[in-house]
Enzyme design. Structure first.
Site, PDB file in Angstrom:
ATOM      1  N   MET A  30     -11.983  46.176  -8.035  1.00 26.10           N
ATOM      2  CA  MET A  30     -12.257  45.068  -7.111  1.00 26.10           C
ATOM      3  C   MET A  30     -11.916  43.753  -7.812  1.00 26.10           C
ATOM      4  SD  MET A  30     -15.430  46.186  -4.750  1.00 26.10           S
ATOM      5  CE  MET A  30     -16.745  45.759  -5.859  1.00 26.10           C
ATOM      6  N   GLY A  31     -11.088  43.817  -8.837  1.00 25.61           N
ATOM      7  CA  GLY A  31     -10.691  42.608  -9.555  1.00 25.61           C
ATOM      8  C   GLY A  31     -11.773  42.143 -10.507  1.00 25.61           C
ATOM      9  N   HIS A  37     -12.177  47.516 -17.428  1.00 25.42           N
ATOM     10  CA  HIS A  37     -10.991  47.833 -16.614  1.00 25.42           C
ATOM     11  C   HIS A  37      -9.757  47.994 -17.508  1.00 25.42           C
ATOM     12  CE1 HIS A  37     -13.412  45.333 -13.671  1.00 25.42           C
ATOM     13  NE2 HIS A  37     -13.250  46.455 -13.004  1.00 25.42           N
ATOM     14  N   GLN A  61     -18.313  48.386   1.255  1.00 24.43           N
ATOM     15  CA  GLN A  61     -19.268  48.952   0.290  1.00 24.43           C
ATOM     16  C   GLN A  61     -20.363  47.956  -0.083  1.00 24.43           C
ATOM     17  OE1 GLN A  61     -15.998  49.640  -2.712  1.00 24.43           O
ATOM     18  NE2 GLN A  61     -17.580  49.108  -4.173  1.00 24.43           N
ATOM     19  N   ASP A 150     -20.094  53.572 -13.730  1.00 20.11           N
ATOM     20  CA  ASP A 150     -20.457  53.872 -12.339  1.00 20.11           C
ATOM     21  C   ASP A 150     -20.583  55.385 -12.195  1.00 20.11           C
ATOM     22  OD1 ASP A 150     -20.297  51.124 -11.319  1.00 20.11           O
ATOM     23  OD2 ASP A 150     -18.198  51.298 -11.867  1.00 20.11           O
ATOM     24  N   ARG A 187     -20.344  41.756 -12.597  1.00 22.61           N
ATOM     25  CA  ARG A 187     -21.554  41.028 -12.164  1.00 22.61           C
ATOM     26  C   ARG A 187     -22.281  40.348 -13.320  1.00 22.61           C
ATOM     27  NH1 ARG A 187     -21.721  45.331  -8.011  1.00 22.61           N
ATOM     28  NH2 ARG A 187     -21.546  44.251  -6.016  1.00 22.61           N
TER      29      ARG A 187
HETATM   30  O1  PAF Z   1     -15.698  50.580  -8.982  1.00 20.97           O
HETATM   31  C1  PAF Z   1     -15.154  49.754  -8.214  1.00 20.97           C
HETATM   32  O2  PAF Z   1     -14.670  48.704  -8.635  1.00 20.97           O
HETATM   33  C2  PAF Z   1     -15.084  50.048  -6.732  1.00 20.97           C
HETATM   34  O3  PAF Z   1     -16.223  50.699  -6.296  1.00 20.97           O
HETATM   35  C3  PAF Z   1     -13.826  50.808  -6.312  1.00 20.97           C
HETATM   36  C4  PAF Z   1     -13.755  52.184  -6.944  1.00 20.97           C
HETATM   37  C5  PAF Z   1     -12.582  50.013  -6.696  1.00 20.97           C
HETATM   38  C6  PAF Z   1     -13.802  50.990  -4.789  1.00 20.97           C
HETATM   39  O4  PAF Z   1     -13.819  49.775  -4.122  1.00 20.97           O
END
Ligand code: PAF
Length: 282
Positions: A30-31, A37, A61, A150, A187
């Site tokens: 989600m950037g 990441h 979501q 996650d 966050r």
């Molecule tokens: O983990 C995330 O950033 C989001 O939940 C994902 C997997 C990109 C789905 O929107």
């Protein structure tokens, strides 16, 4: 590096590369990219010929009272980071590219989506599973990369891929932490300096759990209640849940002994920010 917004153009560009025998690694995000990441992108860069990063803040979501509107969107910085990591494509669709007018199809991974984070975030995993399935269809990657932070999301996606015969391999990469132990999260930028300090109670409580288990205290209830006690000593930390569950089906281990592979997961509110973290018992 190409930045593509249209799902159709994205699919076609990748289909052409696949037909030339190129393998595709996919990092859905989600950037607001951070080292967590980047560890996924670096792994994809090593494993596959073409690396695709999606940046899409998925409205489906987020609950009505959640932070969809305020979620960080530092697009320029994200582009620079992707360029530096030699990403081949950023897929950055708009809301209507993904959910055009009349959109009605959703995926529920039953049972797994209503526990832990799903309890206080109803509909969250339905939104995650739906968007991830759509992204998998658009990108048709060989390997998709997710972070262990996650944990519940990973378990749900693995289940969905299996249940729906989606031809993609899921690779799960370890949690990346700051030097002081706090798990990296987009966050974390919401935290004040004091809250950032208070948030350290989260990795500390997992360290405590690990130490207890290693010293032979293996009763799940006992470990969870000592973690809760430690967290509650910090006045700004409010546990949403602290759970010790079976990693396969997220079934609580209350009353049983903690075995190898058990997942210790927690979500804690620090002020207005809800943070998650976990540890898998080795
Ligand atoms: O983990 C995330 O950033 C989001 O939940 C994902 C997997 C990109 C789905 O929107």
């Amino acid at each position: 590096m190409r930045i593509i917004r249209s799902p159709k153009i994205m699919s076609e560009a990748l289909r052409r590369l696949r037909s030339k025998g190129k393998t595709i690694g996919f990092v859905p995000t989600m950037g607001a990219l951070h080292e967590g990441h980047l560890s996924l992108i670096r792994r994809a860069r090593k494993d596959t010929d073409i690396v695709v990063v999606s940046i899409f803040v998925n409205p489906r979501q987020f609950g009505p009272k959640e932070d969809f509107r305020h979620y960080p969107r530092p697009m320029r910085k994200d582009i620079l980071l992707c360029r530096k990591e030699r990403v081949d494509f950023i897929f950055h669709p708009s809301g209507t590219d993904i959910y055009p007018a009349g959109y009605r199809t959703f995926i529920t991974v039953e049972g797994l989506d209503k526990v832990l984070c799903g309890k206080s975030r109803p509909g969250h995993f339905r939104g995650v599973a739906t968007v991830v399935a759509k992204l998998f269809n658009i990108v048709a990657a060989d390997i998709a990369y997710f972070g262990q932070k996650d944990a519940q999301q990973v378990i749900i996606i693995q289940r969905m891929v299996k249940d729906l015969n989606i031809p993609v391999k899921i690779k799960v990469m370890p949690i990346v932490r700051d030097k002081d132990g706090l798990a990296l999260s987009s966050r974390n930028t919401y935290l004040s300096r004091q809250e950032r300090q208070d948030a350290l109670v989260i990795p500390k409580s997992l360290d405590l759990a690990r130490a207890m288990i290693e010293s032979g205290i293996k009763q799940a209830d006992r470990v969870a209640s000592l973690m809760r006690y430690q967290i509650k000593k910090n006045k700004t930390a409010k546990p949403d849940y602290i759970a010790i569950v079976d990693q396969k089906d997220l079934r609580p281990l209350d009353g049983s002994r903690i075995k190898k592979g058990a997942l210790i997961a927690l979500a804690i509110r620090i002020g207005n920010t809800r943070l998650i973290d976990n540890y898998i018992v080795r």
